[in-house]
Design a protein around this motif. Sequence first.
Motif, short mmCIF file in Angstrom:
data_model
loop_
_atom_site.label_atom_id
_atom_site.label_comp_id
_atom_site.label_asym_id
_atom_site.label_seq_id
_atom_site.Cartn_x
_atom_site.Cartn_y
_atom_site.Cartn_z
N THR A 39 76.46 -29.75 27.29
CA THR A 39 76.71 -30.97 28.04
C THR A 39 77.92 -31.68 27.47
N ALA A 40 78.46 -32.61 28.26
CA ALA A 40 79.58 -33.42 27.78
C ALA A 40 79.52 -34.78 28.45
N ASN A 41 80.02 -35.80 27.74
CA ASN A 41 80.16 -37.15 28.25
C ASN A 41 81.64 -37.46 28.35
N LEU A 42 82.17 -37.50 29.56
CA LEU A 42 83.61 -37.71 29.76
C LEU A 42 83.98 -39.17 29.95
N GLY A 43 83.06 -40.07 29.61
CA GLY A 43 83.37 -41.50 29.68
C GLY A 43 83.63 -41.99 31.09
N ASP A 44 83.03 -41.32 32.08
CA ASP A 44 83.28 -41.67 33.48
C ASP A 44 82.09 -42.35 34.14
N LEU A 51 84.43 -33.93 22.22
CA LEU A 51 83.61 -32.78 21.83
C LEU A 51 82.42 -32.73 22.78
N ASP A 52 82.08 -31.54 23.26
CA ASP A 52 80.86 -31.46 24.04
C ASP A 52 79.65 -31.46 23.10
N ASP A 53 78.47 -31.36 23.66
CA ASP A 53 77.23 -31.34 22.89
C ASP A 53 76.72 -29.91 22.87
N ALA A 54 76.88 -29.23 21.75
CA ALA A 54 76.52 -27.82 21.65
C ALA A 54 75.01 -27.60 21.69
N SER A 55 74.24 -28.68 21.52
CA SER A 55 72.79 -28.54 21.57
C SER A 55 72.27 -28.58 22.99
N GLY A 56 73.12 -28.97 23.94
CA GLY A 56 72.68 -29.08 25.32
C GLY A 56 71.81 -30.29 25.57
N GLY A 57 71.86 -31.27 24.69
CA GLY A 57 71.02 -32.45 24.82
C GLY A 57 71.65 -33.52 25.68
N SER A 58 71.07 -34.72 25.65
CA SER A 58 71.54 -35.82 26.48
C SER A 58 71.97 -37.02 25.65
N SER A 59 72.26 -36.80 24.39
CA SER A 59 72.71 -37.86 23.51
C SER A 59 73.82 -37.31 22.62
N PRO A 60 74.56 -38.18 21.94
CA PRO A 60 75.65 -37.67 21.09
C PRO A 60 75.18 -36.58 20.15
N ALA A 61 75.97 -35.52 20.07
CA ALA A 61 75.57 -34.34 19.30
C ALA A 61 76.08 -34.42 17.88
N ASP A 62 75.39 -33.74 16.98
CA ASP A 62 75.90 -33.60 15.63
C ASP A 62 77.11 -32.66 15.62
N LEU A 118 76.37 -34.70 31.05
CA LEU A 118 76.03 -33.80 32.15
C LEU A 118 76.27 -32.35 31.72
N ASN A 119 75.52 -31.43 32.33
CA ASN A 119 75.73 -30.02 32.08
C ASN A 119 77.12 -29.57 32.51
N GLN A 120 77.59 -28.52 31.85
CA GLN A 120 78.84 -27.89 32.25
C GLN A 120 78.78 -27.50 33.73
N THR A 121 79.93 -27.53 34.39
CA THR A 121 80.01 -27.11 35.78
C THR A 121 79.87 -25.61 35.90
N VAL A 122 80.54 -24.88 35.02
CA VAL A 122 80.49 -23.42 35.03
C VAL A 122 80.93 -22.91 33.66
N GLU A 123 80.52 -21.69 33.35
CA GLU A 123 80.93 -21.03 32.12
C GLU A 123 81.56 -19.70 32.51
N LEU A 124 82.77 -19.43 32.03
CA LEU A 124 83.51 -18.24 32.43
C LEU A 124 83.90 -17.42 31.22
N ALA A 129 85.46 -45.13 26.78
CA ALA A 129 84.25 -45.67 27.42
C ALA A 129 83.00 -44.96 26.93
N GLY A 130 82.94 -44.69 25.64
CA GLY A 130 81.73 -44.14 25.04
C GLY A 130 81.56 -42.65 25.17
N GLY A 131 82.56 -41.95 25.70
CA GLY A 131 82.49 -40.50 25.80
C GLY A 131 83.04 -39.83 24.56
N SER A 132 83.24 -38.53 24.65
CA SER A 132 83.69 -37.77 23.49
C SER A 132 84.56 -36.60 23.94
#
Length: 235
Positions: free
Chosen positions: A100-105, A38-49, A110-116, A33-36
């Motif tokens: 950020t990541a687009n999980l096709g949902d 791979l997350d977006d390492a740039s922290g943007g709101s569109s598909p990342a390189d 959206l931003n990561q929930t948490v970083e550990l 459903a258009g997700g990926s």
Amino acid sequence: MFLSSFLTLGLATLALAAPQTKRAVAFVNPTLAGGSMLDDASGGSSPADLGEPLNVIISGLSSPSVLTDNGFLNFARAIGLYAPFISTECLGIHLGGPQTANLGDGHGYLNQTVELRQDYGDSILGTCLESLIGGNHLRVYRQDGPTADTGALFLAVSKEEDVTQGHTIVPDGYNIGRDLLVQNATNTNPHPSFGGVTYSATLQQLTGLLPAGSAGVNHGIATDGVTSLLTVTIV
């Protein structure tokens, strides 16, 4: 006094966290459903390189409380790699922006929930040690949008270099980080346990979600294309 109060408040919140209703499916493939994957390492709101592979999934069929924020933090502490509350980052200090990541949902990016970060057995200063010498590291994203409300947690797991290398990823670090987490999660002698909660995890190794190789992968580090699906239950 402050530290004691902070930890007490955190543990109370964990104990009172309401469990979610158990979901019907393990996860939905984000790419359908258009997700990926791979997350977006740039922290943007569109598909990342370039992005980091979502190489571990905590199944939506896990015990519902494991999929809550506090429940996952307790599980993370149990597997010996990450600490809850103040040690999610070095003394609560974080350098760098969220990814950020687009999980096709249906939520889009959206931003990561948490970083550990790895805590080396010290829930207060251990992540500061990780910042200095490197170690395992993860970002968490939850699949809970209107078109795929599975509750599954998608993890971007990697092993980092030390601070002198700018916390870049070690060679083969995505595969290594994933395998270290899985090894600890599936241990049975003894089962992972923390805060009076004991866990059991079953593993499925999935292919076809992530392509093998380095195309689109941050730092140009190739992966083997395997995604580890963990179903975590409280025993």
